[in-house]
Design a protein around this motif. Structure first.
Motif: not given
Length: 378
Positions: A165-170
């Motif tokens: 989720s963090a990777d997608l947000e970035l």
């Protein structure tokens, strides 16, 4: 004496978010709630402050626990709640990518979001039931469907979803670097729910995926979620909370395919379902809040004591209607002296009369002629 601040705390928070944990303690079950709990997809429609969020949060497993309605060894249903955040969903838009690419990225976001909530539920359920057996659940299959590799246990799956989720947000906020692996829409959710049939006491349990504030989704995003609803599995049901006119798009990703009631979902309009019983329901809500906080407000206080009934004239007096007609009374006195019919009228009668005749103020003779008649104004 009743503490005014305590009364304000009880009745001043008209948004469910402001009530925090008290949302469950102050919950009064509306007539339509039984329809929400059934194993079928539902769309709950109502205006702001109509109780959508309260009802949907009480449908979640946290809400059912707080209400004392969950049977731990064999729950009838399990609800996982997600509130659509405008800041997050509007990030999946822009000229940098095609609509098709945004759809794929948003579909992956939904997969991660729903699977994260399901994983949190499993972790919570196991913690509540020490004897629970989750060894037959293949978390590896779920993680592979999400594109996370082979993660064999629940803890690793939760961590993996958080990282993805963090990777997608970035990625969507910078659109630079390597594009993350994108999972197929609905496939990980279906796989997870299939595996949850192997969780002790969940063989025939229906899982309710709750989306609140559906109107915050962009049009294409509503199409994506509509697709999930249209093609949900045998133990998966969606509960949607939306404002009036907030459900703008009813088609799925297939433009020729639409969601149809009652075949695909049950439409629940709060205004229609409560209808003539609203007064009774509103009283029960107020009474339950007063009873739940008797200590805070200094003992039992009935609603009729807090809000005594007033006649129209009494209410007008408390609102200061006398100040509004001081000048008018002076004008009447000058025209009629102290013996005219109008001079003896109640302040509220004179106020209503003056408002209704506002358009004739340039012709005062018409007003005085009416006032001098023997017919009371009200």
């Amino acid at each position: 004496m009743t503490d005014a601040n305590a009364i304000h705390d009880l009745f001043g928070s008209f948004r469910a978010e402001w009530l925090r944990d008290d949302i469950y303690k102050l919950f009064s079950e509306p007539a339509y709630f039984a329809h929400l709990t059934g194993n079928k997809s539902c769309v709950l429609v109502g205006g702001r402050g109509s109780g959508k969020t309260t009802a949907l949060r009480c449908l979640s497993y946290e809400g059912q626990l707080a209400l004392g309605r969950q049977i731990w060894n064999s729950p009838s249903h399990v609800g996982v709640y997600y509130k659509v955040n405008t800041n997050i969903v509007t990030a999946f838009d822009g000229p940098e990518l095609s609509l098709e690419e945004w759809r794929r990225l948003f579909g992956h976001f939904l997969n991660l979001t729903v699977c994260e909530e399901l994983a949190k539920y499993v972790s919570w359920y196991i913690a509540k039931n020490e004897s629970c057996n989750a060894k037959d659940i293949s978390f590896e299959r779920v993680s592979m469907a999400l594109g996370l590799g082979r993660l064999e246990n629940l803890s690793d799956l939760i961590d993996g979803i958080a990282d993805a989720s963090a990777d997608l947000e970035l990625y969507i906020n910078n659109l630079g670097g390597d594009r993350p692996t994108i999972s197929q829409l609905q496939s990980p959710i279906t796989q997870f729910l299939l595996q949850l049939k192997n969780l002790d006491g969940h063989e025939g349990v229906g899982f309710h995926i709750i989306f609140d504030e559906y109107e915050n989704l962009l049009d294409y995003q509503q199409q994506v979620v509509n697709t999930l609803i249209k093609h949900s599995g045998d133990n998966c049901y969606f509960k949607i909370g939306v404002r009036e006119l907030g459900w703008r798009v009813h088609t799925t990703l297939n433009e020729n395919e639409s969601l149809i009631s009652p075949a695909d979902y049950e439409l629940i309009r709060i205004e229609d379902r409560i209808g003539a019983d609203f007064d009774k329901f509103a009283r029960s809500v107020c009474e339950s809040r007063l009873q739940s906080n008797e200590t805070t407000i200094g003992g039992h206080l009935a609603l009729d004591q807090l809000l005594p009934s007033l006649s129209t004239l009494e209410e007008a007096e408390r609102l200061g209607v006398g100040k509004r007609v001081v000048q008018l009374r002076e004008e009447i006195k000058e025209k009629q002296g102290g013996n005219g019919v109008a001079q003896s009228q109640h302040d509220f009668a004179l106020y209503v009369f003056s408002e209704l005749n506002r358009g004739m103020l340039t012709q005062p003779s018409l007003i005085w002629r009416r006032m001098q008649s023997e017919i009371p104004l009200l």
